[in-house]
Write an enzyme that holds these catalytic residues in place. Structure first.
Site, PDB file in Angstrom:
ATOM      1  N   LYS A 126       0.825  -1.224   0.000  1.00 40.72           N
ATOM      2  CA  LYS A 126       0.000   0.000   0.000  1.00 40.72           C
ATOM      3  C   LYS A 126       0.855   1.270   0.000  1.00 40.72           C
ATOM      4  CE  LYS A 126      -2.152  -0.992   3.925  1.00 40.72           C
ATOM      5  NZ  LYS A 126      -1.548  -2.289   4.214  1.00 40.72           N
ATOM      6  N   ASN A 149      -3.152   5.968   5.995  1.00 43.65           N
ATOM      7  CA  ASN A 149      -2.424   5.023   6.845  1.00 43.65           C
ATOM      8  C   ASN A 149      -0.906   5.192   6.748  1.00 43.65           C
ATOM      9  OD1 ASN A 149      -2.661   2.598   8.635  1.00 43.65           O
ATOM     10  ND2 ASN A 149      -1.482   1.655   6.988  1.00 43.65           N
ATOM     11  N   HIS A 195      -3.365  -8.911  10.940  1.00 46.00           N
ATOM     12  CA  HIS A 195      -4.281  -8.424  11.977  1.00 46.00           C
ATOM     13  C   HIS A 195      -5.283  -9.493  12.416  1.00 46.00           C
ATOM     14  CE1 HIS A 195      -2.556  -4.566  11.096  1.00 46.00           C
ATOM     15  NE2 HIS A 195      -3.000  -4.574   9.860  1.00 46.00           N
TER      16      HIS A 195
HETATM   17  N1  UMA Z   1      -5.058   2.504  21.461  1.00 45.78           N
HETATM   18  C1  UMA Z   1      -5.533   2.106  22.678  1.00 45.78           C
HETATM   19  N2  UMA Z   1      -6.564   2.796  23.205  1.00 45.78           N
HETATM   20  C2  UMA Z   1      -7.103   3.854  22.617  1.00 45.78           C
HETATM   21  C3  UMA Z   1      -6.604   4.262  21.358  1.00 45.78           C
HETATM   22  C4  UMA Z   1      -5.578   3.563  20.798  1.00 45.78           C
HETATM   23  O1  UMA Z   1      -5.041   1.152  23.274  1.00 45.78           O
HETATM   24  O2  UMA Z   1      -8.025   4.443  23.192  1.00 45.78           O
HETATM   25  C5  UMA Z   1      -3.925   1.763  20.868  1.00 45.78           C
HETATM   26  C6  UMA Z   1      -4.312   0.982  19.623  1.00 45.78           C
HETATM   27  O3  UMA Z   1      -4.794  -0.281  19.904  1.00 45.78           O
HETATM   28  C7  UMA Z   1      -3.020   0.989  18.820  1.00 45.78           C
HETATM   29  C8  UMA Z   1      -2.348   2.283  19.230  1.00 45.78           C
HETATM   30  O4  UMA Z   1      -3.003   2.706  20.389  1.00 45.78           O
HETATM   31  O5  UMA Z   1      -2.191  -0.083  19.198  1.00 45.78           O
HETATM   32  C9  UMA Z   1      -2.409   3.330  18.155  1.00 45.78           C
HETATM   33  O6  UMA Z   1      -3.751   3.452  17.713  1.00 45.78           O
HETATM   34  P1  UMA Z   1      -4.342   4.805  17.116  1.00 45.78           P
HETATM   35  O7  UMA Z   1      -5.638   4.518  16.490  1.00 45.78           O
HETATM   36  O8  UMA Z   1      -4.279   5.873  18.147  1.00 45.78           O
HETATM   37  O9  UMA Z   1      -3.248   5.132  16.002  1.00 45.78           O
HETATM   38  P2  UMA Z   1      -2.856   6.543  15.366  1.00 45.78           P
HETATM   39  O10 UMA Z   1      -1.693   7.117  16.074  1.00 45.78           O
HETATM   40  O11 UMA Z   1      -4.051   7.387  15.212  1.00 45.78           O
HETATM   41  O12 UMA Z   1      -2.333   6.042  13.935  1.00 45.78           O
HETATM   42  C10 UMA Z   1      -3.307   5.591  13.006  1.00 45.78           C
HETATM   43  C11 UMA Z   1      -2.789   4.319  12.350  1.00 45.78           C
HETATM   44  N3  UMA Z   1      -2.568   3.321  13.402  1.00 45.78           N
HETATM   45  C12 UMA Z   1      -3.216   2.150  13.433  1.00 45.78           C
HETATM   46  O13 UMA Z   1      -4.016   1.833  12.591  1.00 45.78           O
HETATM   47  C13 UMA Z   1      -2.922   1.227  14.560  1.00 45.78           C
HETATM   48  C14 UMA Z   1      -1.493   4.614  11.618  1.00 45.78           C
HETATM   49  O14 UMA Z   1      -1.123   3.453  10.880  1.00 45.78           O
HETATM   50  C15 UMA Z   1      -1.724   5.733  10.611  1.00 45.78           C
HETATM   51  O15 UMA Z   1      -0.482   6.077  10.027  1.00 45.78           O
HETATM   52  C16 UMA Z   1      -2.307   6.962  11.318  1.00 45.78           C
HETATM   53  O16 UMA Z   1      -3.512   6.587  12.015  1.00 45.78           O
HETATM   54  C17 UMA Z   1      -2.655   8.084  10.340  1.00 45.78           C
HETATM   55  O17 UMA Z   1      -3.707   7.713   9.506  1.00 45.78           O
HETATM   56  C18 UMA Z   1      -0.030   2.704  11.425  1.00 45.78           C
HETATM   57  C19 UMA Z   1      -0.355   1.217  11.429  1.00 45.78           C
HETATM   58  O18 UMA Z   1       0.317   0.455  12.113  1.00 45.78           O
HETATM   59  C20 UMA Z   1       1.196   2.909  10.532  1.00 45.78           C
HETATM   60  N4  UMA Z   1      -1.371   0.779  10.664  1.00 45.78           N
HETATM   61  C21 UMA Z   1      -1.702  -0.626  10.518  1.00 45.78           C
HETATM   62  C22 UMA Z   1      -0.814  -1.294   9.464  1.00 45.78           C
HETATM   63  O19 UMA Z   1      -0.299  -0.584   8.594  1.00 45.78           O
HETATM   64  O20 UMA Z   1      -0.694  -2.533   9.519  1.00 45.78           O
HETATM   65  C23 UMA Z   1      -3.153  -0.765  10.076  1.00 45.78           C
HETATM   66  P1  ADP Z   2       2.063  -1.656   3.291  1.00 49.53           P
HETATM   67  O1  ADP Z   2       1.911  -0.174   3.332  1.00 49.53           O
HETATM   68  O2  ADP Z   2       0.867  -2.352   2.735  1.00 49.53           O
HETATM   69  O3  ADP Z   2       2.560  -2.250   4.559  1.00 49.53           O
HETATM   70  P2  ADP Z   2       4.622  -1.307   1.897  1.00 49.53           P
HETATM   71  O4  ADP Z   2       4.650  -0.718   0.549  1.00 49.53           O
HETATM   72  O5  ADP Z   2       5.024  -0.453   3.034  1.00 49.53           O
HETATM   73  O6  ADP Z   2       3.179  -1.942   2.163  1.00 49.53           O
HETATM   74  O7  ADP Z   2       5.526  -2.615   1.901  1.00 49.53           O
HETATM   75  C1  ADP Z   2       5.643  -3.365   3.119  1.00 49.53           C
HETATM   76  C2  ADP Z   2       6.318  -4.690   2.869  1.00 49.53           C
HETATM   77  O8  ADP Z   2       5.428  -5.543   2.132  1.00 49.53           O
HETATM   78  C3  ADP Z   2       7.575  -4.573   2.015  1.00 49.53           C
HETATM   79  O9  ADP Z   2       8.677  -4.371   2.843  1.00 49.53           O
HETATM   80  C4  ADP Z   2       7.613  -5.924   1.300  1.00 49.53           C
HETATM   81  O10 ADP Z   2       8.186  -6.905   2.137  1.00 49.53           O
HETATM   82  C5  ADP Z   2       6.138  -6.290   1.138  1.00 49.53           C
HETATM   83  N1  ADP Z   2       5.496  -5.928  -0.139  1.00 49.53           N
HETATM   84  C6  ADP Z   2       5.539  -4.745  -0.799  1.00 49.53           C
HETATM   85  N2  ADP Z   2       4.787  -4.794  -1.908  1.00 49.53           N
HETATM   86  C7  ADP Z   2       4.224  -6.023  -1.945  1.00 49.53           C
HETATM   87  C8  ADP Z   2       3.315  -6.681  -2.838  1.00 49.53           C
HETATM   88  N3  ADP Z   2       2.825  -6.079  -3.915  1.00 49.53           N
HETATM   89  N4  ADP Z   2       2.958  -7.964  -2.548  1.00 49.53           N
HETATM   90  C9  ADP Z   2       3.429  -8.581  -1.447  1.00 49.53           C
HETATM   91  N5  ADP Z   2       4.286  -8.014  -0.578  1.00 49.53           N
HETATM   92  C10 ADP Z   2       4.683  -6.751  -0.803  1.00 49.53           C
END
Ligand code: UMA
Ligand code: ADP
Length: 457
Positions: A126, A149, A195
């Site tokens: 993504k 995200n 997740h």
């Molecule tokens: N939390 C609690 N209690 C609360 C609120 C949050 O325990 O009342 C915990 C959550 O379970 C989580 C952490 O706090 O472990 C952070 O949660 P949040 O919703 O406050 O996160 P933000 O700081 O607002 O960041 C969110 C996204 N985080 C998540 O989805 C967990 C960020 O993605 C995103 O960049 C940001 O909003 C801006 O849009 C991060 C992420 O890890 C990078 N995303 C997951 C992923 O990519 O796999 C989905």
């Molecule tokens: P996301 O934002 O979905 O986590 P990223 O672009 O940050 O994706 O890439 C995260 C990791 O996912 C990379 O470090 C690589 O290991 C793997 N990856 C990236 N692109 C792909 C894809 N098209 N299919 C499968 N795995 C991928």
């Protein structure tokens, strides 16, 4: 009154509760406060990250921390839930049953944004596709705002003048609370387990991701992903569908074909660019490039500008990022691989058979057995770290050598000791980082620092 003003006026008449005080929660507070909308904030953590800023900048806002107190939710008629909080939390469910509106920041954004949105979801790739597509829009001479995200909360994007396009990375968590997004073009890049501590299974996870298709814009689908392409018939009822594949494309599809003794990206029967000219490396990144091309084409970006972007876009840090060559051994940082599918892509994408892998961390309830086939014959040793290292070890029994390390420095040392000239060492953990680090970025930086120490020896 403009549509946006109507949305804000409607919200101003409600008692708004923001759940979560991370990046998203704070961004909601800033945005709503600026528009004169009163809010309260609740966070289940004792010491949530944005508390100091909130108390300093908004001393009058009521904030409830340490747990989700039910009476706080009872007073709300619009609950804005941060992505890290499940909408299945009991107080949120009770509020919903009572008729309160349950939304997220992306829903609010969708109601307010005036420029077309390009939306990207999927288990992996993504951030790469989102950033790449943003660069393609810019290269086309247009204005773009990129976020979601990826790290910039979507409401922050509305602080800037409306661009020609918004490019948004959307997680399944964000999509759960999004109802009215109508993206001009959207994609589900791929689907593999992630997740699983939040969803009941892959179907549940997919149904959150599928919400990205709620509008009627162009849909870009990955023909090589069985879960994704199985949605084609259903989606063709309401959408124009565009296809990308790592194989030979049919008419109207993006794909890969041999041309002048090399592998090229193709659109139908038109050769676009040799893969060797792409800056981003690995088969998974070829798929990412094709997805970005298809999304860009869906909204009329010129092909020349998109192809030019592919030849300069270096990729993002912590994603199969080359770090160093030390004594003939290449080191790669793929700390962003926080699930099995991502680690599989990196292992396959590097297409070596002499890999030493560093993996482990928080497994998030994943099944690690799919790693077995990927590792077999390609990875000669796995250095295990973190709380779920043992689960990976169990899944890999008999297919490779394993060794446990207590921290990243030791993992890097063990990997260096096991490597011979010509080998490749890859950090691709298949797990979240939070048991040992504050983020995947910190994990990657510790790795890079430790590799730099090895270089000095
Ligand atoms: N939390 C609690 N209690 C609360 C609120 C949050 O325990 O009342 C915990 C959550 O379970 C989580 C952490 O706090 O472990 C952070 O949660 P949040 O919703 O406050 O996160 P933000 O700081 O607002 O960041 C969110 C996204 N985080 C998540 O989805 C967990 C960020 O993605 C995103 O960049 C940001 O909003 C801006 O849009 C991060 C992420 O890890 C990078 N995303 C997951 C992923 O990519 O796999 C989905
Ligand atoms: P996301 O934002 O979905 O986590 P990223 O672009 O940050 O994706 O890439 C995260 C990791 O996912 C990379 O470090 C690589 O290991 C793997 N990856 C990236 N692109 C792909 C894809 N098209 N299919 C499968 N795995 C991928």
């Amino acid at each position: 009154m403009s549509e946006a003003n109507q949305v804000l006026t409607a919200l101003a008449s409600k008692r708004v509760l923001i759940v979560g005080l991370g990046k998203t929660g704070l961004s909601c507070v800033h945005f709503l406060n600026k528009h004169g909308i009163e809010v309260a904030v609740v966070d289940s953590r004792e010491n949530p990250p944005g508390l100091e800023i909130l108390q300093e900048k908004f001393p009058d806002i009521a904030v409830f921390i340490g747990s989700f107190q039910t009476d706080v939710f009872e007073r709300a008629d619009c609950v804005i839930v941060s992505p890290g909080v499940s909408i299945h939390e009991l107080p949120i469910q009770v509020a919903s049953a009572r008729g309160a509106e349950i939304i997220g920041d992306v829903e609010l954004f969708a109601r307010l944004a005036t420029a077309p949105v390009l939306a990207i979801t999927g288990s992996n790739g993504k951030s790469t596709v989102t950033t790449l597509l943003g660069e393609m829009v810019q290269m086309s001479g247009l204005n773009v705002e990129v976020g979601g995200n990826l790290g910039i909360p979507v409401l922050d994007l509305l602080e800037e003048p409306a661009p020609d396009f918004y490019v948004l990375e959307l997680s399944s968590f964000q999509l759960e609370t999004t109802h009215s997004l109508n993206a001009a073009a959207t994609t589900l890049l791929n689907l593999s387990e992630d997740h699983m501590d939040r969803y009941t299974g892959l179907d549940d996870y997919l149904s959150a991701k599928k919400r990205v298709f709620n509008g009627d814009g162009v849909v870009v689908l990955n023909k090589d992903d069985a879960n994704v392409i199985s949605l084609r018939n259903e989606l063709e009822r309401n959408h124009k569908v565009c296809i990308f594949t790592l194989n030979k494309p049919e008419a109207g599809e993006f794909g890969v074909k041999e041309h002048e003794q090399a592998q090229w990206l193709y659109f139908g029967d038109k050769a676009l660019v040799p893969i060797s000219k792409l800056k981003i490396k690995g088969t998974h990144n070829v798929a990412n490039a094709l997805a970005a091309l298809a999304l860009g084409q869906a909204v009329g970006l010129p092909m020349e500008a998109m192809v030019a972007t592919l030849q300069i876009f270096p990729g993002l840090p912590h994603r199969t990022e080359w770090v160093a060559n030390i004594n003939g051994v290449d080191w790669f940082n793929d700390s962003k691989a926080t699930n099995v599918g991502a680690a599989q892509a990196a292992i396959n994408g590097l297409s070596e058979n002499n890999l030493i892998l560093i993996a482990g961390g928080q497994g998030k309830g994943q099944d690690f057995t799919p790693l077995r086939n990927t590792v077999s014959g390609k990875v000669k040793k796995v250095i295990l770290i973190g709380e779920d290292g043992q689960l990976i070890d169990d899944a890999l029994k008999g297919v490779t050598d394993t060794e446990y390390a207590s921290d990243m420095q030791q993992a890097v040392k063990f990997a260096a000791d096991a490597a011979n000239s010509g080998d490749v060492i890859l950090l691709s953990p298949a797990c979240a980082s939070f048991d040992m680090f504050s983020s995947y970025e910190e994990r990657g930086q510790y790795f890079i620092n430790a590799v730099n120490e090895v270089a000095k020896l």
